[in-house]
Design a protein around this motif. Structure first.
Motif, mmCIF file in Angstrom:
data_model
loop_
_atom_site.group_PDB
_atom_site.id
_atom_site.type_symbol
_atom_site.label_atom_id
_atom_site.label_comp_id
_atom_site.label_asym_id
_atom_site.label_seq_id
_atom_site.Cartn_x
_atom_site.Cartn_y
_atom_site.Cartn_z
ATOM 1 N N ALA A 1 -4.454 -6.058 11.539
ATOM 2 C CA ALA A 1 -3.683 -5.892 10.117
ATOM 3 C C ALA A 1 -2.138 -6.386 10.223
ATOM 4 O O ALA A 1 -1.646 -6.399 9.554
ATOM 5 N N SER B 1 -7.092 6.920 6.200
ATOM 6 C CA SER B 1 -5.932 6.803 6.678
ATOM 7 C C SER B 1 -5.946 6.839 8.091
ATOM 8 O O SER B 1 -6.545 7.859 8.873
ATOM 9 N N HIS C 1 -3.064 -6.322 3.756
ATOM 10 C CA HIS C 1 -3.892 -5.701 4.791
ATOM 11 C C HIS C 1 -3.739 -4.232 4.800
ATOM 12 O O HIS C 1 -4.206 -3.378 5.790
ATOM 13 N N GLY C 2 -3.510 -3.603 3.738
ATOM 14 C CA GLY C 2 -3.367 -2.252 3.568
ATOM 15 C C GLY C 2 -2.039 -1.817 3.358
ATOM 16 O O GLY C 2 -0.818 -2.327 3.679
ATOM 17 N N ARG D 1 -1.908 3.695 8.423
ATOM 18 C CA ARG D 1 -2.306 2.730 7.616
ATOM 19 C C ARG D 1 -3.387 3.427 6.959
ATOM 20 O O ARG D 1 -4.462 3.890 7.274
ATOM 21 N N SER D 2 -3.436 3.059 5.555
ATOM 22 C CA SER D 2 -4.599 3.333 4.614
ATOM 23 C C SER D 2 -5.049 2.146 4.223
ATOM 24 O O SER D 2 -4.404 1.071 3.737
ATOM 25 N N LEU D 3 -6.517 2.231 3.998
ATOM 26 C CA LEU D 3 -7.304 0.937 3.711
ATOM 27 C C LEU D 3 -8.753 1.610 3.175
ATOM 28 O O LEU D 3 -9.045 2.893 3.516
ATOM 29 N N PHE E 1 -11.145 6.035 1.013
ATOM 30 C CA PHE E 1 -10.275 5.380 1.604
ATOM 31 C C PHE E 1 -10.117 6.097 2.953
ATOM 32 O O PHE E 1 -10.553 7.322 3.043
ATOM 33 N N THR F 1 1.928 -9.466 5.861
ATOM 34 C CA THR F 1 1.582 -8.605 7.117
ATOM 35 C C THR F 1 3.020 -7.506 7.334
ATOM 36 O O THR F 1 3.981 -7.988 7.096
#
Length: 540
Positions: free
Chosen positions: A252, A195, A218-219, A232-234, A193, A85
């Motif tokens: 995350a 952001s 977690h991204g 954060r990108s996921l 995705f 993390t």
């Protein structure tokens, strides 16, 4: 055909970094341009995060490097870190070569900065008109130009614009590419995705170990600006309309510390991977993501687009100003299309390398082994093995004179950059004096790099001599040309031959090479005529 409401030499479609860079380059050449962008203004989203060393060389030539550096992160952020993390310790880290510290192969370094910091600098770099809220809706190819219909999205009116050439810089979902029916090759859409841009105090975990990118289980987390801000990108959740974005970020980050998260904005996007089947359709040229959309890992996409227009704009100027034939613009595709394909392969390889690190870490955890504190990376110190692709690009086309009449496929630059003055390659960086590089000698002209001391090319008895022209500006009309002496000895990674003379294009790539000293003016003139597809002089 109805008369156009406006006429311009070059119409640029798309107001991102690539289109704005094209506008600045064309203005340097004195080429009138109009840029149209369907959105109401510059993008408020950070998007691209890296301006690499080759792009910074281009911006150095435009006089923009200092302004870009001023808003960017310091060099120690030129690093990637891998963590479980974001609040855990690193289990792997690597420097971004050419970003984290100076390298001997270049007079500048790349920077970690956000696209929304870069675009205002590029917008202010030229005075050519920009129309925001203006969407291209029709495009008609003609013998002597292109007619575009542009819709004013705010008022609803339509304008017909006639241009000699069109630069398409309108992104992966390019309207220009669609209107022209140009297909693509490659994997296509690789996933959706999101952001999340947020504010949070993460200094206790990150300030002492800075990075431009943190890869976690977690991204991906990225700091946005030197004064603060994160993203954060996921993968996009199944029900994004009802997602609790603050909770997604908090979970995350990990549960070992209470961190207050304030979401600023959310952007959904599609990761695409393709290359257009062709980069030229008549007088319309595809650049940037319109020509090649690549995965974001490694930061190659925007930078490849900047290199596209750096290759293209001097060629357009030559044709429009009369010192080049239309065939010069036709060399754009054979030079940049192979680079686009290699860039896509490299970006896909970067993604696999990044995933490999996380998969090996997870495999060790599942096996019951102690969690690694310093795991070996599956690549060399040349971060994701791309310096060769950035500085080692070699062009093969009619705008490069190889000396043997052949035009073989350009070599794959591989993972490492090896400086060379072989025609087609970027001229290596050498210091000409304090703070002045060979790359600083190039601009809105061709450059003849001569053995020191500089001297004017000797006249050809069969042609009129250069008269009173100064050595730094030999008389070879109609081409813009300057001469520059090469240092007798180099302390850098490349040492030129003692009698080597090089003709360098405005984009910094070697166009021709002579091994036996300074050639006659006639030889220089013939080389320039050949590589610019200039019509032969009328017989006397």
């Amino acid at each position: 055909m109805p008369a156009a409401d406006a006429e311009v030499a070059v119409l640029i479609v798309g107001g991102g970094p690539v289109g704005l860079t094209a506008r600045a380059l064309l203005e340097r050449w004195g080429v009138p341009a109009l840029l149209v962008e369907k959105h109401d203004g510059l993008s408020p989203f950070p998007r691209a995060r890296l301006v690499n060393v080759r792009s910074m060389e281009i911006y150095r030539g435009l006089g923009l490097a200092d302004r870009i550096f001023a808003g960017a992160f310091p060099p120690e952020y030129g690093r990637v870190r891998f963590r479980d993390t974001l609040l855990d310790q690193d289990f792997a880290t690597a420097a971004m070569v050419g970003v984290n510290a100076p390298i001997p192969e270049s007079p500048t370094i790349g920077v970690v900065t956000s696209q929304d910091r870069l675009e205002p600098i590029l917008l202010a770099a030229a005075r050519a008109p920009v129309r925001f809220g203006a969407e291209l809706v029709e495009l008609t190819e003609e013998d002597e130009g292109v007619t575009a219909v542009v819709l004013d999205r705010r008022r609803g009116g339509r304008t017909r614009v006639r241009a000699r050439y069109v630069i398409a810089a309108d992104g992966a979902n390019s309207t220009v590419r669609r209107l022209l029916g140009i297909g693509t090759t490659g994997p296509g859409a690789m996933g959706r995705f999101t952001s999340i841009v947020f504010d949070a105090d993460l200094d206790p975990w990150c300030a002492g170990r800075p990075a431009g990118v943190y890869f976690t289980a977690h991204g991906i987390f990225t700091p946005l600006y030197p004064e603060g801000g994160w993203a954060r990108s996921l993968p996009t959740p199944e029900d994004p309309a009802h997602a609790d974005w603050s909770a997604l970020v908090s979970r995350a980050l990990g549960s070992r510390a209470e961190v207050e998260v304030e979401v600023v904005r959310v952007q959904h996007w599609v990761m695409s991977a393709f290359v257009a089947e062709c980069l030229r359709h008549g007088r319309t040229l595809l650049t940037g993501d319109a020509a090649h959309a690549v995965p974001v890992i490694g930061g190659l996409g925007m930078n490849a687009g900047i290199a596209d227009v750096h290759n293209l704009c001097w060629k357009l100027a030559g044709v429009l100003q009369g010192w080049a034939g239309p065939g010069l613009v036709e060399t754009y595709e054979p030079e940049r299309h192979p680079v686009a394909l290699r860039t896509l392969r490299q970006a896909v390889a970067n993604t696999r390398l990044m995933l490999d690190v996380q998969e090996r870490y997870e495999a060790r955890r599942r096996s019951g082994e102690p969690e690694p504190t310093d795991m070996e990376l599956p690549w060399s110190e040349r971060y994701f093995a791309q310096l060769g692709l950035l500085l080692g690009v070699c062009y093969r086309s009619g705008a490069v004179l190889t000396g043997d009449g052949a035009a073989p496929e350009p070599p794959d630059p591989g993972t490492d950059y090896v400086p060379t003055t072989e025609p087609g390659h970027r001229m290596p960086h050498l210091w000409l004096g304090p703070g002045r590089s060979t790359l600083d000698a190039f601009g809105e002209w061709f450059t003849l790099l001569t053995p020191e001391p500089a001297r004017e090319p000797p006249p050809d008895p069969g042609r009129p001599g250069p008269g009173s022209a100064r050595p730094e500006q030999p008389a070879v009309p109609p081409w813009p040309l300057r001469t520059e002496p090469l240092p007798g000895r180099s302390t850098g990674p490349y040492d030129p031959g003692p009698r080597e003379t090089l003709l360098v294009r405005p984009d910094g790539h070697v166009a021709a090479r002579w091994h036996d000293g300074v050639p006659h003016v006639s030889a220089v003139r013939d080389a320039l005529a050949a590589l610019t597809a200039h019509p032969p002089e009328p017989s006397r």
